[in-house]
Design an enzyme around this catalytic site. Structure first.
Site: not given
Length: 369
Positions: A35, A110, A172, A174, A177
């Site tokens: 990010t 992603q 995503h 993982a 989240y």
């Protein structure tokens, strides 16, 4: 200096093409998703395109973009993170794809819903049970309608990725989240078909994978990122044993995942007692699917721990990484902070010149170098 023998070994193990679905990458080096908070109003600009293209031009085989928000009001948690919906944002991503391809690279987005990481109260954070990563009540438990709409939003984003010319997509799943919060018993306390035993906890992820597979062409590769650890909870585990991990992964394989991206903070640590295999190694052994390893590659310190973000990390060798590649423990390696500090890290790695790379310092996070 790296010897000729070492350079030959590096090239033999890292500088090999790899194919998954219709995607063939030139080598085994990936750019890990990181990010950057550099997309005002959710729109990736020319600087984002240049940032990714610079790595593609320097021999990164596959770029996995920073997390991008799906079209769901509660998906976002942080400012200036790119969206994967809306005319302007998608036009920005089309330019990113174009520039990366012109530089000779491959790229996948992603796709992300942050779940309980959201701190804003409107809309409230969404999660399986309205339970945060710390165990406290937060946000709201998702209704069936919420679940169905979120599944559809992931599928819509994946279809947009293929339409824009991306080379695949990653979900995503993982770090605590949204998708991961269904997989983990700490946040999934549901008593309906989405909670309880391991297969039920995997159901939400399975429905997303199935919807994505139906929305894209058969050869469009789908990666799934998973982790044991959660943000702020580094001892958390979605699976306490290889057997439990198998029960979570098998339904995802059946649903259509093509490759797994196993997120760890230190790739060299074994995942379960009695074996040296890391998480990516176990996932590959259990599923037979290609796996990506990640975690402090090229550096001597993990990026975050109980004391917070590490400000610096020194350069480290990759001999152990090569040993594991030679044993076929995993297929691809994702490099994160080392690629932020060194846009040409992949070129130097393939040429046996890692002694010329520089250490990571958090100051590099201030710009898209």
């Amino acid at each position: 200096m790296t010897s000729v023998v070492d350079t030959t070994r590096i090239r033999r193990l890292l500088d090999r093409p790899f194919t998954v679905g219709d995607l063939t990458v030139a080598n085994r080096i990936l750019m890990a998703p990181m990010t950057r908070n550099m997309s005002p109003d959710g729109v990736p600009g020319p600087d984002v395109a240049e940032y990714y293209a610079r790595r593609a031009a320097n021999n990164v085989g596959l770029i996995v973009t920073e997390g991008t928000y799906i079209n769901r009001a509660a998906a976002g948690a942080y400012d200036n993170v790119p969206h994967f919906y809306g005319e302007q944002s998608l036009a920005g991503w089309a330019h990113v794809v174009e520039q990366v391809h012109l530089a000779g690279g491959k790229i996948i987005p992603q796709l992300w819903h942050t779940g309980v990481a959201r701190t804003a109260t409107e809309p409230p954070a969404e999660s399986p049970s309205g339970v945060g990563l710390s165990g406290d009540a937060t946000g709201k438990a998702m209704t069936q309608r919420d679940i169905d709409e979120t599944v559809a939003a992931f599928a819509e984003a994946a279809a947009a990725a293929e339409r824009l010319g991306f080379d695949g997509a990653e979900l995503h799943g993982a770090h605590g989240y949204l998708i991961d919060s269904f997989l983990w018993s700490g946040t999934n306390q549901r008593t309906d078909g989405y909670g309880g035993d391991l297969a039920s906890r995997a159901r939400f992820a399975v429905e997303i994978v199935e919807a994505v597979r139906a929305a894209v062409s058969p050869g469009f590769p789908l990666f799934f990122r998973l982790s044991q650890w959660k943000s702020g909870n580094y001892e958390a585990k979605i699976a306490e044993s290889a057997g439990e991990l198998d029960q979570l992964l098998a339904p995802l394989v059946d649903a259509g995942v093509d490759a797994f991206h196993a997120s760890t903070r230190r790739y060299w640590l074994p995942e379960f007692d009695g074996s040296d295999l890391n998480l990516a190694g176990w996932v590959k052994k259990l599923t037979g699917k290609p796996t990506v390893t990640v975690g402090s590659i090229g550096l001597d310190q993990e990026f975050v721990g109980s004391s917070g973000w590490q400000k610096q990390a020194g350069v480290a060798g990759i001999d152990q990484l090569l040993d594991r590649l030679e044993r076929d423990e995993f297929d691809l390696v994702a490099v994160g902070r080392a690629l932020l500090a060194n846009p040409d890290w992949a070129t130097k790695a393939l040429q046996g010149r890692l002694d010329e790379t520089i250490a990571f310092d958090r100051a590099v996070l201030k710009s898209l170098n």
